[in-house]
Design a protein around this motif. Structure first.
Motif, PDB file in Angstrom:
ATOM      1  N   ARG A 230       4.310  18.614 -11.750  1.00 47.82           N
ATOM      2  CA  ARG A 230       4.244  16.766 -12.445  1.00 47.82           C
ATOM      3  C   ARG A 230       5.600  15.799 -12.337  1.00 47.82           C
ATOM      4  O   ARG A 230       6.062  14.697 -13.378  1.00 47.82           O
ATOM      5  N   SER A 231       5.810  16.055 -11.081  1.00 44.29           N
ATOM      6  CA  SER A 231       6.491  15.030 -10.405  1.00 44.29           C
ATOM      7  C   SER A 231       6.183  13.679 -10.054  1.00 44.29           C
ATOM      8  O   SER A 231       5.182  13.166  -8.738  1.00 44.29           O
ATOM      9  N   GLU A 232       6.940  12.666  -9.391  1.00 43.81           N
ATOM     10  CA  GLU A 232       6.777  11.906  -8.334  1.00 43.81           C
ATOM     11  C   GLU A 232       7.343  11.962  -7.013  1.00 43.81           C
ATOM     12  O   GLU A 232       8.990  11.797  -6.841  1.00 43.81           O
ATOM     13  N   VAL A 233       7.242  12.049  -6.168  1.00 46.73           N
ATOM     14  CA  VAL A 233       7.942  12.376  -4.671  1.00 46.73           C
ATOM     15  C   VAL A 233       7.598  10.821  -3.688  1.00 46.73           C
ATOM     16  O   VAL A 233       6.417  10.613  -2.891  1.00 46.73           O
ATOM     17  N   LEU A 234       8.459  10.141  -3.350  1.00 40.28           N
ATOM     18  CA  LEU A 234       8.470   9.182  -1.942  1.00 40.28           C
ATOM     19  C   LEU A 234       9.427   9.430  -0.900  1.00 40.28           C
ATOM     20  O   LEU A 234      10.660   9.740  -1.206  1.00 40.28           O
ATOM     21  N   LEU A 235       9.295   9.373   0.088  1.00 35.26           N
ATOM     22  CA  LEU A 235       9.632   9.885   0.977  1.00 35.26           C
ATOM     23  C   LEU A 235       9.489   8.775   1.778  1.00 35.26           C
ATOM     24  O   LEU A 235       8.097   8.427   2.644  1.00 35.26           O
ATOM     25  N   SER A 236      10.610   7.885   2.255  1.00 36.90           N
ATOM     26  CA  SER A 236      10.647   6.887   3.107  1.00 36.90           C
ATOM     27  C   SER A 236      11.885   6.597   4.151  1.00 36.90           C
ATOM     28  O   SER A 236      12.292   8.149   4.224  1.00 36.90           O
ATOM     29  N   GLY A 237      11.302   5.887   4.971  1.00 35.08           N
ATOM     30  CA  GLY A 237      12.736   5.508   5.978  1.00 35.08           C
ATOM     31  C   GLY A 237      12.551   6.973   7.688  1.00 35.08           C
ATOM     32  O   GLY A 237      11.031   7.001   7.931  1.00 35.08           O
ATOM     33  N   ALA A 238      13.471   7.850   7.622  1.00 35.61           N
ATOM     34  CA  ALA A 238      13.212   8.496   8.600  1.00 35.61           C
ATOM     35  C   ALA A 238      13.356   9.693   7.508  1.00 35.61           C
ATOM     36  O   ALA A 238      13.891  10.718   8.725  1.00 35.61           O
TER      37      ALA A 238
ATOM     38  N   GLY B 161      -0.422  17.440 -11.339  1.00 35.05           N
ATOM     39  CA  GLY B 161      -0.395  15.803 -12.190  1.00 35.05           C
ATOM     40  C   GLY B 161       1.098  15.664 -11.341  1.00 35.05           C
ATOM     41  O   GLY B 161       1.147  14.508 -11.854  1.00 35.05           O
ATOM     42  N   SER B 162       1.033  15.592  -9.651  1.00 33.70           N
ATOM     43  CA  SER B 162       2.206  15.106  -9.298  1.00 33.70           C
ATOM     44  C   SER B 162       1.606  14.312  -7.638  1.00 33.70           C
ATOM     45  O   SER B 162       0.315  14.662  -7.488  1.00 33.70           O
ATOM     46  N   THR B 163       2.297  13.206  -7.662  1.00 30.73           N
ATOM     47  CA  THR B 163       2.164  12.683  -6.344  1.00 30.73           C
ATOM     48  C   THR B 163       3.066  12.016  -5.137  1.00 30.73           C
ATOM     49  O   THR B 163       4.530  12.395  -5.517  1.00 30.73           O
ATOM     50  N   LEU B 164       2.599  12.142  -4.574  1.00 33.44           N
ATOM     51  CA  LEU B 164       3.208  12.405  -3.040  1.00 33.44           C
ATOM     52  C   LEU B 164       3.365  11.316  -2.224  1.00 33.44           C
ATOM     53  O   LEU B 164       2.079  10.509  -1.771  1.00 33.44           O
ATOM     54  N   THR B 165       3.523  10.067  -2.036  1.00 34.76           N
ATOM     55  CA  THR B 165       4.276   8.862  -1.237  1.00 34.76           C
ATOM     56  C   THR B 165       4.676   9.348   0.038  1.00 34.76           C
ATOM     57  O   THR B 165       5.685   9.677   0.062  1.00 34.76           O
ATOM     58  N   MET B 166       4.242   9.124   1.490  1.00 30.02           N
ATOM     59  CA  MET B 166       4.930   9.159   2.861  1.00 30.02           C
ATOM     60  C   MET B 166       4.758   7.598   3.599  1.00 30.02           C
ATOM     61  O   MET B 166       4.214   7.697   4.168  1.00 30.02           O
TER      62      MET B 166
END
Length: 169
Positions: free
Chosen positions: A87-95, A115-120
């Motif tokens: 139930r978390s939001e994960v954002l990976l950005s940059g390098a 119900g989690s989200t991952l955005t790369m």
């Protein structure tokens, strides 16, 4: 109103931690920002067959993993050798890179559930991770999860090993 905790790490090393949940860091209802050359390595979620989140365990949290952050060489006897997100939001950005992590069950790199989200974004990678059962790099289990890859983000060269059979994912 009550403000949720925010932890910002810049050019920090988190290593050799051990816990049942979140060998390196546990995020519960707060936000974690990583910047610069932050490294999380050699952390272990152990002590229970369901121990999860070798480097990071997040429940109802926000993980903003950016810069040149590396999550590498972590392990969990359960799910999420690198990151376990419930139930978390994960954002990976940059390098940012999640690589070389091992899970005893699912999601060698990242395990999403509940119900989690991952955005790369950008040139982020999930690579060379391993799980015994499913999702060598990324395991998405349960309803209401969402994964978005944009830019040159990649999930590659991960594998599962079950009964000594190897499958490239």
């Amino acid at each position: 109103t009550c403000a949720l905790p925010i932890l910002t790490l810049t050019d920090v090393v988190v290593r050799s931690g051990k816990a049942v949940r979140g060998g390196g860091i546990l995020v519960s209802g707060g936000t974690l920002h990583t910047l610069g050359k932050t490294r999380l390595y050699g952390n272990k979620a152990e002590g229970d067959p369901g121990a999860s989140g070798g480097a990071i365990y997040s429940v109802y949290g926000v993980l903003d993993i950016g810069g040149s952050t590396t999550i590498q060489g972590n392990s969990a006897t359960g799910n999420g050798g690198g990151i376990e997100a419930i139930r978390s939001e994960v954002l990976l950005s940059g390098a940012a890179a999640v690589r070389g992590n091992i899970a005893g069950v699912a999601g060698g790199g990242i395990h999403l559930g509940g119900g989690s989200t991952l955005t790369m974004l950008s040139t982020t990678t999930i690579a060379r991770n391993e799980a015994f059962d499913v999702g060598g790099g990324l395991a998405v289990e349960g309803a209401m999860n969402q994964v978005t890859l944009a830019g040159h983000a990649s999930v590659r060269r991960n594998r599962t090993t079950e009964d000594r059979k190897s499958t490239r994912l």
